[in-house]
Every structure is written in structure tokens, then in C-alpha cells.
Scaffold this active site. Structure first.
Site, PDB file in Angstrom:
ATOM      1  N   GLY A  55      -7.759   5.369  -1.898  1.00 22.52           N
ATOM      2  CA  GLY A  55      -7.394   4.373  -2.513  1.00 22.52           C
ATOM      3  C   GLY A  55      -6.437   4.341  -2.759  1.00 22.52           C
ATOM      4  O   GLY A  55      -6.041   3.520  -4.474  1.00 22.52           O
ATOM      5  N   GLY A  75      -3.066   2.033  -4.387  1.00 26.14           N
ATOM      6  CA  GLY A  75      -3.572   0.865  -4.903  1.00 26.14           C
ATOM      7  C   GLY A  75      -2.505   0.867  -6.479  1.00 26.14           C
ATOM      8  O   GLY A  75      -1.883   1.650  -6.917  1.00 26.14           O
ATOM      9  N   GLN A  76      -3.461  -0.772  -7.368  1.00 28.90           N
ATOM     10  CA  GLN A  76      -2.736  -0.636  -8.681  1.00 28.90           C
ATOM     11  C   GLN A  76      -3.434   0.587  -9.879  1.00 28.90           C
ATOM     12  O   GLN A  76      -2.437   1.153 -10.014  1.00 28.90           O
ATOM     13  CB  GLN A  76      -2.894  -2.331  -8.893  1.00 28.90           C
ATOM     14  CG  GLN A  76      -3.119  -2.297 -11.034  1.00 28.90           C
ATOM     15  CD  GLN A  76      -3.302  -3.250 -11.358  1.00 28.90           C
ATOM     16  OE1 GLN A  76      -4.969  -3.450 -11.385  1.00 28.90           O
ATOM     17  NE2 GLN A  76      -2.978  -4.004 -12.339  1.00 28.90           N
ATOM     18  N   ASN A 118     -10.182   6.282   5.875  1.00 30.92           N
ATOM     19  CA  ASN A 118     -10.783   5.297   5.807  1.00 30.92           C
ATOM     20  C   ASN A 118     -12.245   5.662   5.189  1.00 30.92           C
ATOM     21  O   ASN A 118     -12.851   6.042   6.223  1.00 30.92           O
ATOM     22  CB  ASN A 118     -11.127   4.403   7.271  1.00 30.92           C
ATOM     23  CG  ASN A 118     -11.273   3.136   7.288  1.00 30.92           C
ATOM     24  OD1 ASN A 118     -12.545   2.969   6.149  1.00 30.92           O
ATOM     25  ND2 ASN A 118     -12.203   2.689   7.964  1.00 30.92           N
ATOM     26  N   TYR A 165     -17.918  -9.886  -5.402  1.00 29.98           N
ATOM     27  CA  TYR A 165     -17.481  -8.333  -6.555  1.00 29.98           C
ATOM     28  C   TYR A 165     -18.599  -7.968  -6.919  1.00 29.98           C
ATOM     29  O   TYR A 165     -18.901  -6.691  -7.360  1.00 29.98           O
ATOM     30  CB  TYR A 165     -16.484  -9.793  -7.068  1.00 29.98           C
ATOM     31  CG  TYR A 165     -15.505  -8.409  -7.470  1.00 29.98           C
ATOM     32  CD1 TYR A 165     -14.396  -7.213  -7.289  1.00 29.98           C
ATOM     33  CD2 TYR A 165     -15.396  -8.540  -8.914  1.00 29.98           C
ATOM     34  CE1 TYR A 165     -14.547  -6.023  -8.060  1.00 29.98           C
ATOM     35  CE2 TYR A 165     -14.610  -7.477  -9.828  1.00 29.98           C
ATOM     36  CZ  TYR A 165     -14.129  -5.972  -9.249  1.00 29.98           C
ATOM     37  OH  TYR A 165     -13.351  -5.027  -9.716  1.00 29.98           O
ATOM     38  N   LYS A 176     -20.295  -4.779  -7.828  1.00 34.70           N
ATOM     39  CA  LYS A 176     -20.095  -4.006  -8.921  1.00 34.70           C
ATOM     40  C   LYS A 176     -22.057  -3.142  -9.794  1.00 34.70           C
ATOM     41  O   LYS A 176     -21.937  -2.414  -9.994  1.00 34.70           O
ATOM     42  CB  LYS A 176     -18.909  -4.217  -9.981  1.00 34.70           C
ATOM     43  CG  LYS A 176     -18.324  -4.594  -9.472  1.00 34.70           C
ATOM     44  CD  LYS A 176     -17.413  -3.110  -9.139  1.00 34.70           C
ATOM     45  CE  LYS A 176     -15.835  -2.796  -8.809  1.00 34.70           C
ATOM     46  NZ  LYS A 176     -15.438  -2.010  -8.730  1.00 34.70           N
ATOM     47  N   ILE A 221      -6.333  -4.923 -15.712  1.00 36.67           N
ATOM     48  CA  ILE A 221      -5.966  -3.972 -16.149  1.00 36.67           C
ATOM     49  C   ILE A 221      -4.000  -4.893 -15.805  1.00 36.67           C
ATOM     50  O   ILE A 221      -3.885  -4.402 -14.914  1.00 36.67           O
ATOM     51  CB  ILE A 221      -6.154  -2.663 -15.296  1.00 36.67           C
ATOM     52  CG1 ILE A 221      -7.450  -2.326 -16.001  1.00 36.67           C
ATOM     53  CG2 ILE A 221      -5.034  -1.717 -15.100  1.00 36.67           C
ATOM     54  CD1 ILE A 221      -7.741  -0.877 -14.723  1.00 36.67           C
TER      55      ILE A 221
HETATM   56  N1  SER Z   1      -9.441  -7.093 -12.019  1.00 39.33           N
HETATM   57  C1  SER Z   1     -10.671  -7.403 -11.224  1.00 39.33           C
HETATM   58  C2  SER Z   1     -10.821  -8.657 -10.349  1.00 39.33           C
HETATM   59  O1  SER Z   1      -9.699  -9.784 -11.209  1.00 39.33           O
HETATM   60  C3  SER Z   1     -11.508  -7.101 -12.388  1.00 39.33           C
HETATM   61  O2  SER Z   1     -12.694  -6.320 -12.482  1.00 39.33           O
HETATM   62  O3  SER Z   1     -11.380  -9.180  -9.904  1.00 39.33           O
END
Ligand code: SER
Length: 317
Positions: A8, A11-12, A53, A142, A146, A172
Site C-alpha cells: 500500500g 497511499g496517503q 495484491n 472499520y 482494527k 493524519i
Molecule cells: N483517518 C481514519 C478515518 O477517518 C481514522 O483512522 O477513517
């Protein structure tokens, strides 16, 4: 860490982490895994890359074996708001990628770092000074991935000795690659609007406090925790980390110091608002400070000044 694979990496987080890791460990010792465009500028010229992948365990094993990888950063993820629209995909990517990395790491003796999130907490978690060890009953898919990821990572450490470590990242804020589909994304988008001279429509209500962090501090966490002396680590998966907590009014006021005519209005996105309302206002990160010297450098004021300076150059404003 001598030979690193970032899954990944476009990504950001990955696009900036790869630059820092290459400056520390050498360009050829950091292999950037990619899956799909868009690719950061100069991505293929900057150093070794592999198509990977995260849901294909054989491919991960092949890359790890061929390149003698000893550390895997698993940054494959579907962020909170996008995952709510496709929970099965959120689960498959969040957990599928992690268990693949853990199994390959067990086989080839690698360390694994997979970020957790403030999303690992839920409405029954204490909201202020959220402790390191506390109730974790998230209400988003999500967050469920986690918490599961934290437990799986600790399990692979205690049961198989895989060196797993992780942090619970807040929102972030970055200026190289945009985040996508997160609840905290507004705190990045607001800067692009301000610097481009446009108004900003905020998707969260005034008074919605969340933890945040500027990317240089996030990168410090990603570099320093894997390098920490393991005998000091009481916790592993995952550490609370934060650098600041603010609501939309606070960041708006800070940006207005630089752009007095900047305008923000509100149009609440109810999905994002309900997610944000279920997350803490401010984490207690004292365990990270004690166990591996976590010490963020950017508060709201410093981060805002640097974001604006950097974006002005990047956007030619
Ligand atoms: N930046 C993430 C989100 O907003 C949080 O971990 O999904």
C-alpha cells in the site's frame, strides 16, 4: 530493519513513509508494493517497486522470499466512511491483508507493522483522555477490523513470536497524497480550499473533537516504534498516539490567521458525523511516551503554518 516491504505504498501514508525509510535504510532496501493507480509522481523511478495484491498470500510470500524481506509495513486499508458503504470489502481488505502478512511473517521471520486507529474505540469508550487499555466496542466495520487486527497481531506475537507492533493513528494531516474516504479527511481538505482561495463546506458539526497528527510525526511513529527496544514494550498492538485535538471551529480559526477572508460553512454528512461522534475526543498517549519515547513535534499552530507554506509551493499559489 534491513530489507523492508511496504504494502500500500502509494497511499496517503505509504507515499511519504517510503521516502523517509529510503533515506534511512537505503533506496534499494525499501520495496514499494503497489496495487492500482494513481501513482505518486516519480513513483517508478524512485526505487524498487513490486505489483502486489495484499489479498494474494502467495504473491506476498514470493516477494518476501525473493527479496529477503525482514520487515513488512501493511498499509492496505479501506477507510472508515468508505468501509461503511461496503462493509464486506472493508473486512476483506482490513483483515485479509493482515492475516496474509502475519502468516508470511511467521514463515519467513519478518516483523509486521499494521496501523490501528482511533476507530478502534466506540461510544462506550471514555471520550476524554481515553486510556491505553480501555473498552473497545466500535460500531463501525472499520473499527471492528482494527480491534480484530490488534488482537490478531498480539496473538501472532505471543503464540508464534512474530514481532508485531502498531499504533492507533488519529486523523493524519498531509500535503503530498490525499486521504480517501476517512472521517477525519476534512482536516486535510480545508487546507487545500484555503490555499486555493475557495470556501470550505465542513461535513462535521462545530464541537466535533477528534485527535489529529501532522504527517512528519506519524512517520516518526512508523520509524521509531519498530526500532524500539523490545524489552521496554509492555504493549504492542496498539499504542494510543496523538499530537493535537481540535474541532472544525478551532482549525478554521487557526487558518483564518493566515487567510482572514477564508470562509467555512457547514453541511453535515450524517454518516461521517455518526462515525466521528462514536470516536474519542482526545487520547491519553502516555504509554507510547513511556515505552518508546513518543514525542510529537507539531501542534495545531505549527502544523497549520507548515501545511500552508508547503501547499502554497506545491500548488503554485
Ligand atoms: N483517518 C481514519 C478515518 O477517518 C481514522 O483512522 O477513517
Amino acid at each position: 530493519m534491513k530489507k523492508i516491504l511496504i504494502i500500500g505504498s502509494t497511499g496517503q501514508i505509504g507515499s511519504e513513509l517510503s521516502i523517509r525509510l529510503r533515506s534511512i535504510y537505503g533506496v534499494d532496501n525499501v520495496i514499494c508494493g503497489y496495487f492500482a493507480p494513481p501513482f505518486p509522481d516519480g513513483f517508478f523511478e524512485a526505487g524498487p517497486t513490486v505489483e502486489i495484491n495484499a489479498l494474494n498470500i502467495d504473491r506476498i510470500a514470493e516477494v518476501v522470499k525473493e527479496n529477503h524481506i525482514d520487515t513488512i509495513y501493511n498499509l492496505a486499508a479501506i477507510l472508515s466512511a468508505t468501509a461503511e458503504k461496503n462493509p464486506k470489502l472493508g473486512w476483506d481488505v482490513g483483515i485479509g491483508s493482515l492475516i496474509n502478512c502475519l502468516d508470511v511473517a511467521k514463515e519467513y521471520n519478518c516483523a509486521v507493522f499494521t496501523p490501528s486507529s482511533i476507530g478502534a474505540f466506540g461510544p462506550s469508550t471514555p471520550k476524554d483522555n481515553t486510556p491505553q487499555d480501555t473498552i473497545q466496542r466500535p460500531t463501525t466495520i472499520y473499527g471492528i477490523t482494527k480491534v480484530t487486527g490488534e488482537l490478531l497481531s498480539d496473538y501472532y506475537f505471543t503464540r508464534f513470536g512474530v514481532d508485531t507492533r502498531s499504533v492507533r493513528f488519529p486523523g493524519i494531516i498531509s500535503n503530498m497524497t490525499l486521504p480517501g474516504g476517512g472521517t477525519t479527511d476534512y482536516a486535510v481538505e480545508i487546507f487545500y480550499k484555503a490555499v486555493q482561495g475557495e470556501d470550505f463546506v465542513c461535513p462535521l458539526r462545530a464541537g466535533t473533537y477528534m485527535d489529529m497528527m501532522y504527517m512528519p510525526d506519524a512517520i516518526d511513529a512508523l520509524v521509531n516504534l519498530p526500532e524500539a527496544d523490545p524489552s521496554r514494550l509492555v504493549h504492542r498492538n496498539s499504542f494510543n498516539v496523538t499530537a493535537m485535538s481540535f474541532d472544525p471551529e478551532m482549525i478554521y480559526a487557526e487558518i483564518k490567521k493566515h487567510y482572514p477572508n477564508f470562509k467555512m460553512t457547514y453541511s453535515v454528512d450524517f454518516l461521517k458525523q455518526s462515525i466521528a461522534d462514536s470516536w474519542p475526543n482526545k487520547l491519553d498517549d502516555s504509554a507510547a511516551r513511556k515505552e518508546w519515547d513518543w514525542n510529537p513535534q507539531y501542534n495545531l499552530e505549527r502544523m497549520t503554518a507548515d501545511m500552508i507554506e508547503t501547499l502554497k509551493k506545491r500548488l503554485n499559489k
